[in-house]
Design an enzyme around this catalytic site. Structure first.
Site, short mmCIF file in Angstrom:
data_model
loop_
_atom_site.label_atom_id
_atom_site.label_comp_id
_atom_site.label_asym_id
_atom_site.label_seq_id
_atom_site.Cartn_x
_atom_site.Cartn_y
_atom_site.Cartn_z
CB ALA A 100 -0.90 0.00 1.33
CB VAL A 101 3.29 2.83 -2.01
CG1 VAL A 101 3.92 1.93 -1.52
CG2 VAL A 101 2.80 2.38 -3.63
N GLY A 102 1.35 5.53 -1.47
CA GLY A 102 0.91 6.62 -2.18
C GLY A 102 -0.80 6.60 -1.70
CE1 TYR A 104 -4.30 3.16 -6.07
CE2 TYR A 104 -4.73 1.05 -5.61
CZ TYR A 104 -4.74 2.02 -6.68
OH TYR A 104 -5.23 1.99 -7.83
CB VAL A 191 -4.04 -2.35 -0.30
CG1 VAL A 191 -4.25 -1.12 -1.39
CG2 VAL A 191 -4.40 -1.96 0.95
CG ASP A 192 -7.69 -2.29 -5.12
OD1 ASP A 192 -7.19 -3.46 -4.96
OD2 ASP A 192 -7.98 -1.84 -6.30
CG HIS A 212 -10.63 -11.39 -14.12
ND1 HIS A 212 -11.81 -10.68 -14.53
CD2 HIS A 212 -9.59 -10.36 -14.04
CE1 HIS A 212 -11.58 -9.34 -14.47
NE2 HIS A 212 -10.13 -9.15 -14.50
N PRO A 213 -13.46 -12.48 -12.20
CG PRO A 213 -14.47 -10.65 -11.07
CD PRO A 213 -13.06 -11.62 -11.16
CD GLU A 282 -5.58 -9.62 -14.27
OE1 GLU A 282 -5.82 -9.38 -12.91
OE2 GLU A 282 -6.11 -9.13 -15.26
N1 UDP Z 1 -0.91 0.09 -5.56
C1 UDP Z 1 -0.58 1.04 -4.26
N2 UDP Z 1 -0.51 2.28 -4.84
C2 UDP Z 1 -0.67 2.52 -5.99
C3 UDP Z 1 -1.17 1.79 -7.12
C4 UDP Z 1 -1.31 0.49 -6.53
O1 UDP Z 1 -0.29 0.40 -3.39
O2 UDP Z 1 -0.68 4.02 -6.01
C5 UDP Z 1 -1.08 -1.51 -5.01
C6 UDP Z 1 -2.19 -1.75 -4.28
O3 UDP Z 1 -1.81 -2.95 -3.20
C7 UDP Z 1 -3.09 -2.15 -5.36
C8 UDP Z 1 -2.01 -2.91 -6.07
O4 UDP Z 1 -0.95 -2.36 -6.02
O5 UDP Z 1 -4.08 -2.70 -4.83
C9 UDP Z 1 -2.63 -3.06 -7.51
O6 UDP Z 1 -3.07 -1.71 -8.17
P1 UDP Z 1 -4.64 -1.48 -8.56
O7 UDP Z 1 -5.24 -2.31 -7.57
O8 UDP Z 1 -4.77 -0.21 -9.02
O9 UDP Z 1 -4.61 -2.45 -9.82
P2 UDP Z 1 -5.79 -3.33 -10.43
O10 UDP Z 1 -6.29 -4.26 -9.32
O11 UDP Z 1 -6.80 -2.34 -10.99
O12 UDP Z 1 -5.14 -4.29 -11.59
MN MN Z 2 -6.82 -4.02 -7.31
#
Ligand code: UDP
Ligand code: MN
Length: 338
Positions: A100-102, A104, A191-192, A212-213, A282
């Site tokens: 978790a950076v920035g 997030y 983290v999201d 992947h759903p 991915e």
């Molecule tokens: N992440 C983060 N800071 C950011 C972008 C991404 O910490 O600015 C980390 C975070 O854990 C995030 C993961 O990298 O969940 C993947 O990014 P994201 O969820 O945006 O990608 P997606 O799931 O849409 O492929």
């Molecule tokens: Mn994500």
């Protein structure tokens, strides 16, 4: 007929009395009734067949094994009940690694509090949080017994593209140097996300990936595998069984370490040649999982978000907050829509 009624004749025939004839008729009649009832009974017995058809339909909708015989996990299915019972006899430790950076970092508290409620309750869990804002977890959230939190400071990594290039490498180094010495299984997670339902020991396996759903039950040709032949993530037309999400995967430390090491090598190899796969990390994860099929596949219950492409699932267990509104391909994007 007259012949019937005679006792044994000189020709060798037997004499049959009227009484015997009557008994014979009764027997024949009883036989006929028995067989007709039997048919009716077997028609009634067809019911289980009908039930089986329903079960077959369910197996089609919610299959519990993959094409290569690995478990395909739905939390409430019978095989998941067996798996949980099996793991209840063993002692093991599980790590959950999250970057978790920035901006997030604001997801952290929500993820951890939902994990405390739903992620492997009763299991020894260590949360490994790699973050550029350790103060976000100060004071630390209250954790249950057998639960630990390790906050690992990392440098800021501005830009999603840069981060996608570095995350696997970072995970590989961290699992190699620390995680593998402290836990048996490790799960890597975006983290999201948030836990919205029980995620228990049915998810444990040597190498675990999540469907992947958006591509569940969709034809193979719709999967967004890498199509650039130059890329190390390239997938040939006949290859690939499923399309996996990079938001949640795991397994035994050794197997996950091999996965992240291999993916980071492929990512860096492409980077050196200026090649970027369509779906970033991915794409490489999917390439790796074609060569190394998971021993346990989690259904979209473990990676779900509201979308017209997401299938109906019995229970939503892990919800992706970010993907709900983010575009799938962000090759040229450094910020997200939400
Ligand atoms: N992440 C983060 N800071 C950011 C972008 C991404 O910490 O600015 C980390 C975070 O854990 C995030 C993961 O990298 O969940 C993947 O990014 P994201 O969820 O945006 O990608 P997606 O799931 O849409 O492929
Ligand atoms: Mn994500």
């Amino acid at each position: 007929m007259a012949r019937f009624l005679h006792s044994r004749l000189s020709s060798g025939m037997y004499k049959v009395t009227w009484r015997q004839l009557l008994v014979l008729c009764v027997c024949v009649l009883t036989g006929l009734i028995y067989f007709s009832q039997g048919r009716r009974l077997s028609a009634v017995r067809l019911q289980p067949e009908e039930v089986r058809t329903t079960a077959e339909e369910e197996q089609h909708l919610f299959p519990v094994t993959t094409l290569w015989g690995a478990p395909l996990v739905w939390g409430d299915s019978e095989p998941s009940v067996w798996r949980r019972a099996e793991f209840s006899h063993h002692a093991f430790r599980v790590g959950l690694v999250v970057l978790a950076v920035g901006r997030y970092v604001h997801y952290l508290q929500g993820l951890l509090s939902s994990a405390e409620l739903n992620f492997l309750p009763e299991v020894a869990v260590t949360y490994y949080i790699l973050t550029d804002s350790p103060r976000q977890l100060d004071p630390p959230p209250s954790l249950g017994p057998m639960r630990k939190l390790r906050v690992i400071p990392v440098a800021e990594m501005p830009g999603l593209k840069r981060l996608a290039l570095r995350r696997m490498d970072l995970l590989a180094k961290f699992i190699k140097e620390q995680v593998q010495w402290e836990v048996d299984y490790v799960y890597c997670m975006d983290v999201d996300q948030t836990f919205t339902g029980p995620v228990e020991t049915e998810i444990l396996g040597k190498l675990v990936a999540t469907l992947h759903p958006g591509f569940y039950n969709k034809p193979r040709q719709t999967f967004p595998y890498e199509t650039d032949k130059e890329s190390a993530a390239f997938v040939f037309e006949g290859e690939g069984d499923y399309y996996y999400t990079s938001e949640f995967y795991g397994g035994l430390c050794k197997r996950v370490l091999a996965l992240v090491q291999s993916c980071s090598q492929l990512i860096l190899k492409d980077e050196e040649r200026g090649i970027h796969a369509r779906i970033l990390e991915e794409s490489y994860l999917n390439r790796y999982l074609i060569n190394n099929r998971p021993t346990c596949v989690l259904s979209p219950e473990y990676s779900w978000w509201e979308s017209q492409n997401s299938p109906n699932v019995p229970t939503q267990r892990i919800l992706s907050l970010g993907r709900k509104c983010g575009p799938l391909s962000k090759l040229n994007e450094d910020t997200q829509a939400c």
